[in-house]
Motif scaffolding. Structure first.
Motif, mmCIF file in Angstrom:
data_model
loop_
_atom_site.group_PDB
_atom_site.id
_atom_site.type_symbol
_atom_site.label_atom_id
_atom_site.label_comp_id
_atom_site.label_asym_id
_atom_site.label_seq_id
_atom_site.Cartn_x
_atom_site.Cartn_y
_atom_site.Cartn_z
ATOM 1 N N GLU A 162 0.714 -1.100 -0.019
ATOM 2 C CA GLU A 162 0.077 -0.022 -0.146
ATOM 3 C C GLU A 162 0.957 1.335 0.027
ATOM 4 O O GLU A 162 0.298 2.344 -0.449
ATOM 5 C CB GLU A 162 -0.937 0.032 1.151
ATOM 6 C CG GLU A 162 -1.987 -1.053 1.188
ATOM 7 C CD GLU A 162 -2.808 -1.107 2.408
ATOM 8 O OE1 GLU A 162 -2.382 -0.634 3.281
ATOM 9 O OE2 GLU A 162 -4.052 -1.644 2.308
ATOM 10 N N GLU A 163 2.118 1.107 0.192
ATOM 11 C CA GLU A 163 2.938 2.262 0.410
ATOM 12 C C GLU A 163 3.932 2.408 -0.826
ATOM 13 O O GLU A 163 4.919 3.074 -0.949
ATOM 14 C CB GLU A 163 3.783 2.268 1.682
ATOM 15 C CG GLU A 163 3.249 2.448 3.013
ATOM 16 C CD GLU A 163 4.357 2.813 4.058
ATOM 17 O OE1 GLU A 163 5.326 3.186 3.877
ATOM 18 O OE2 GLU A 163 3.628 2.553 5.291
ATOM 19 N N GLY A 164 3.558 1.356 -1.871
ATOM 20 C CA GLY A 164 4.253 1.281 -3.223
ATOM 21 C C GLY A 164 5.631 0.529 -3.143
ATOM 22 O O GLY A 164 6.541 0.868 -3.833
ATOM 23 N N ILE A 165 5.758 -0.157 -1.993
ATOM 24 C CA ILE A 165 6.994 -0.758 -2.060
ATOM 25 C C ILE A 165 7.069 -2.334 -2.601
ATOM 26 O O ILE A 165 6.127 -2.880 -2.426
ATOM 27 C CB ILE A 165 7.413 -1.029 -0.182
ATOM 28 C CG1 ILE A 165 7.754 0.380 0.390
ATOM 29 C CG2 ILE A 165 8.595 -2.064 -0.189
ATOM 30 C CD1 ILE A 165 8.025 0.396 1.776
ATOM 31 N N ARG A 200 10.321 2.183 8.404
ATOM 32 C CA ARG A 200 10.144 3.548 8.292
ATOM 33 C C ARG A 200 11.291 4.273 9.300
ATOM 34 O O ARG A 200 11.128 5.364 9.384
ATOM 35 C CB ARG A 200 8.896 3.843 8.429
ATOM 36 C CG ARG A 200 7.835 3.421 7.835
ATOM 37 C CD ARG A 200 6.639 3.580 8.269
ATOM 38 N NE ARG A 200 5.458 3.223 7.414
ATOM 39 C CZ ARG A 200 4.229 3.191 7.980
ATOM 40 N NH1 ARG A 200 3.792 3.683 8.829
ATOM 41 N NH2 ARG A 200 3.350 2.492 7.030
ATOM 42 N N GLU A 202 -4.000 4.141 3.041
ATOM 43 C CA GLU A 202 -3.686 4.652 1.808
ATOM 44 C C GLU A 202 -3.163 6.017 1.570
ATOM 45 O O GLU A 202 -2.602 6.243 0.480
ATOM 46 C CB GLU A 202 -4.824 4.204 0.730
ATOM 47 C CG GLU A 202 -5.858 5.058 1.074
ATOM 48 C CD GLU A 202 -6.957 4.598 2.085
ATOM 49 O OE1 GLU A 202 -7.884 4.940 2.215
ATOM 50 O OE2 GLU A 202 -6.626 3.442 2.781
ATOM 51 N N LYS A 227 1.537 7.269 2.392
ATOM 52 C CA LYS A 227 2.805 7.595 1.220
ATOM 53 C C LYS A 227 3.014 9.086 0.992
ATOM 54 O O LYS A 227 3.955 9.492 0.885
ATOM 55 C CB LYS A 227 2.479 6.869 0.070
ATOM 56 C CG LYS A 227 3.496 6.959 -0.914
ATOM 57 C CD LYS A 227 3.195 5.959 -2.172
ATOM 58 C CE LYS A 227 4.591 6.353 -3.380
ATOM 59 N NZ LYS A 227 4.245 5.497 -4.522
ATOM 60 N N LYS A 228 1.495 9.364 1.028
ATOM 61 C CA LYS A 228 1.633 11.160 0.634
ATOM 62 C C LYS A 228 2.151 11.892 2.020
ATOM 63 O O LYS A 228 2.916 12.787 1.603
ATOM 64 C CB LYS A 228 -0.027 11.443 0.286
ATOM 65 C CG LYS A 228 -0.108 12.878 0.266
ATOM 66 C CD LYS A 228 0.567 13.538 -0.794
ATOM 67 C CE LYS A 228 0.139 15.014 -1.089
ATOM 68 N NZ LYS A 228 0.928 15.757 -2.262
ATOM 69 N N ARG A 256 4.499 10.674 3.985
ATOM 70 C CA ARG A 256 5.837 10.639 3.949
ATOM 71 C C ARG A 256 6.555 11.503 2.877
ATOM 72 O O ARG A 256 7.583 11.744 3.086
ATOM 73 C CB ARG A 256 6.030 9.206 3.786
ATOM 74 C CG ARG A 256 5.814 8.107 4.970
ATOM 75 C CD ARG A 256 5.819 6.544 4.595
ATOM 76 N NE ARG A 256 7.180 6.209 4.027
ATOM 77 C CZ ARG A 256 8.157 5.961 4.764
ATOM 78 N NH1 ARG A 256 8.121 6.282 6.128
ATOM 79 N NH2 ARG A 256 9.462 5.817 4.355
ATOM 80 N N GLU A 257 5.930 11.553 1.770
ATOM 81 C CA GLU A 257 6.683 12.396 0.631
ATOM 82 C C GLU A 257 6.702 13.787 1.367
ATOM 83 O O GLU A 257 7.588 14.583 1.067
ATOM 84 C CB GLU A 257 5.610 12.287 -0.606
ATOM 85 C CG GLU A 257 5.810 10.918 -1.150
ATOM 86 C CD GLU A 257 4.716 11.033 -2.306
ATOM 87 O OE1 GLU A 257 3.944 11.879 -2.768
ATOM 88 O OE2 GLU A 257 4.802 10.027 -2.943
ATOM 89 N N TYR A 270 11.248 9.295 1.439
ATOM 90 C CA TYR A 270 10.660 8.412 0.137
ATOM 91 C C TYR A 270 11.054 7.034 0.173
ATOM 92 O O TYR A 270 11.956 6.650 0.988
ATOM 93 C CB TYR A 270 11.369 9.064 -0.908
ATOM 94 C CG TYR A 270 11.101 10.757 -1.191
ATOM 95 C CD1 TYR A 270 9.960 11.033 -1.969
ATOM 96 C CD2 TYR A 270 11.921 11.667 -0.697
ATOM 97 C CE1 TYR A 270 9.602 12.357 -2.071
ATOM 98 C CE2 TYR A 270 11.741 12.684 -1.015
ATOM 99 C CZ TYR A 270 10.524 13.205 -1.512
ATOM 100 O OH TYR A 270 10.019 14.525 -1.440
#
Length: 442
Positions: free
Chosen positions: A21-24, A355, A430, A433-434, A436-437, A442
């Motif tokens: 879900e975090e794009g990993i 993280r 969901e 991730k936003k 964290r950016e 990243y």
């Protein structure tokens, strides 16, 4: 980032799901073919059938390029071997789930053999229970920002003064904030328009004393003085050892030999050889007078039945360990006061390690739909130098508290996040991730 998860049980699956879900990028290694097929249908990950401690399987999974290997099978030995092997094959970091007995000695430094971080779900549960007993009116309690902030969960009852009132009415003390509300099976990141209803479970954050005052007024629970624990598992023994310093503790188990063993370990706890089915024994041991009745075995059916008996015989508060995440709501509906999941606690610990850096704390809320996180912005973070009003944020993200120079700030639109601030935020999974950016992670 590229992560290998060894073990496709509920723990491994939840960790893999959160990472995806975090794009990993994630690869899951699982021995059972049927379980492999189930995982493949539910998440977008490469799933390999095999033994995660086997070097050939690890190479097939791409261990040489892995930033992290997380081993969470039910075997401590497999987890340790998988981490040690992965480290030697090129994995940057490794994490192992281990049985509680491995934590009883401080003489073993696993980092020297290739295990960067290890944890025991049993130890985590024991500490969770201890924290809950310190503030018995709370359903859960956690410390953030090095203890400067407390988060507590409480139930909105039918006679609560909060029922029918909106957050914008300033119904909670200044210096506190509601970070999330669980309504049925849904988690809500509330706005000022949110109106409380009976049965809501709310998460309040703020200075420890302020939060404790709110929680204590929600219920008339008295200080915990007498505790009864069912089962002599290592988790139960560790908890008894922690509690006996300040409470009267009784521990009941049916195994004579085990009772003799733990009697030598526990100094003040009264260890009783007996059967949970023996209601006369429980009455004779004063179950009706205990402030907390706790069942921490690995068997959900036994924990549920034990706590129901405890309730029936007059125990004030019941706490149960729940292995199957899908049963948590069922336990609560059956009248169990607090149902604790080692699976959720495990995922929190692993995700916090993954993280590491700007992330200081992580709390996964019981439904798994949202998190409360504590971050520190990097020097290149996009959020620095802008008012919160000027930052475009998606819905279901709520800035809760900024800790700056030991001062707690409930942020408004004109507040600005500064370097070295500790910022506590609630958000749907969901949206993490936003966040964290924005904080340069990243």
């Amino acid at each position: 980032m590229y992560v290998i998860v060894v073990g496709g049980g509920l723990t491994g699956f939840n960790i893999a799901k959160l990472l995806i879900e975090e794009g990993i990028g994630v690869v899951v290694i699982e021995r059972d073919l049927t379980r492999c097929q189930e995982i493949s249908k539910k998440i977008d990950a490469l799933v390999i059938q095999g033994n995660g401690s086997n070097p050939k399987v690890l190479v097939e999974a791409g261990v040489k390029d892995a930033d992290l290997l997380v081993a969470v099978t039910n075997s401590s030995e497999v987890n340790l071997i998988a981490c040690i092997t992965a480290k030697n094959l090129g994995a940057v970091k490794t994490v192992a789930k281990i049985a509680i007995e491995y934590t009883f000695t401080e003489d073993i430094d696993l980092t020297k053999v290739g295990v960067d971080y290890s944890f025991s779900p049993g130890t985590i549960i024991a500490y969770d229970v201890e924290r809950i007993l310190e503030l018995p009116s709370a359903l859960a309690i956690q410390a953030l920002a090095d203890g400067k902030v407390t988060m507590a969960e409480f139930l909105v009852k039918n006679d609560s003064k909060y029922v029918g009132r909106a957050l914008k009415e300033n119904i909670f003390p200044e210096g506190t904030i509601i970070g999330a509300v669980i309504k049925g099976e849904d988690t809500i990141i509330p706005t000022g328009e949110y109106v409380f209803e009976e049965g809501d479970k709310a998460f309040i954050l703020g200075k420890p004393k302020l939060v404790e005052n709110v929680i204590e007024k929600c219920s008339e629970c008295q200080r915990i003085r007498k505790v009864m624990i069912i089962g002599a598992s290592n988790t139960a023994v560790q908890l008894a050892k922690m509690l006996e310093r300040s409470m009267s503790v009784k521990l009941i188990d049916s195994d004579t030999k085990r009772c003799e063993e733990i009697s030598k370990i526990l100094q003040k706890t009264l260890v009783i050889k007996g059967d949970i089915m023996d209601l006369s024994l429980l009455k004779d041991e004063g179950i009706g007078d205990v402030d907390a009745f706790i069942s921490l075995t690995k068997y959900d059916q036994l924990n549920l039945f034990s706590c129901l008996i405890g309730k029936y015989l007059g125990a004030s508060k019941t706490i149960s360990r729940v292995e199957n995440l899908e049963l948590i709501r069922f336990f609560e509906d059956m009248g169990i006061d607090i149902a604790l999941s080692p699976k959720i606690s495990t995922a929190e610990h692993v995700m916090r390690f993954i993280r590491m850096g700007g992330l200081k704390s992580l709390i996964i809320l019981p439904t798994g739909q949202a998190e409360i996180i504590e971050l520190i912005p990097t020097k290149n973070a996009k959020i620095l130098g802008k008012t919160l009003r000027d930052i475009t944020l998606p819905e279901e993200i709520l800035f809760l508290i900024i800790v700056r120079d030991n001062k707690l700030i409930i942020p408004r639109g004109d507040d600005i996040v500064q370097i070295d601030d500790k910022v506590i935020i609630s958000a749907k999974v969901e949206k993490i991730k936003k966040i964290r950016e924005l904080f340069g992670q990243y």
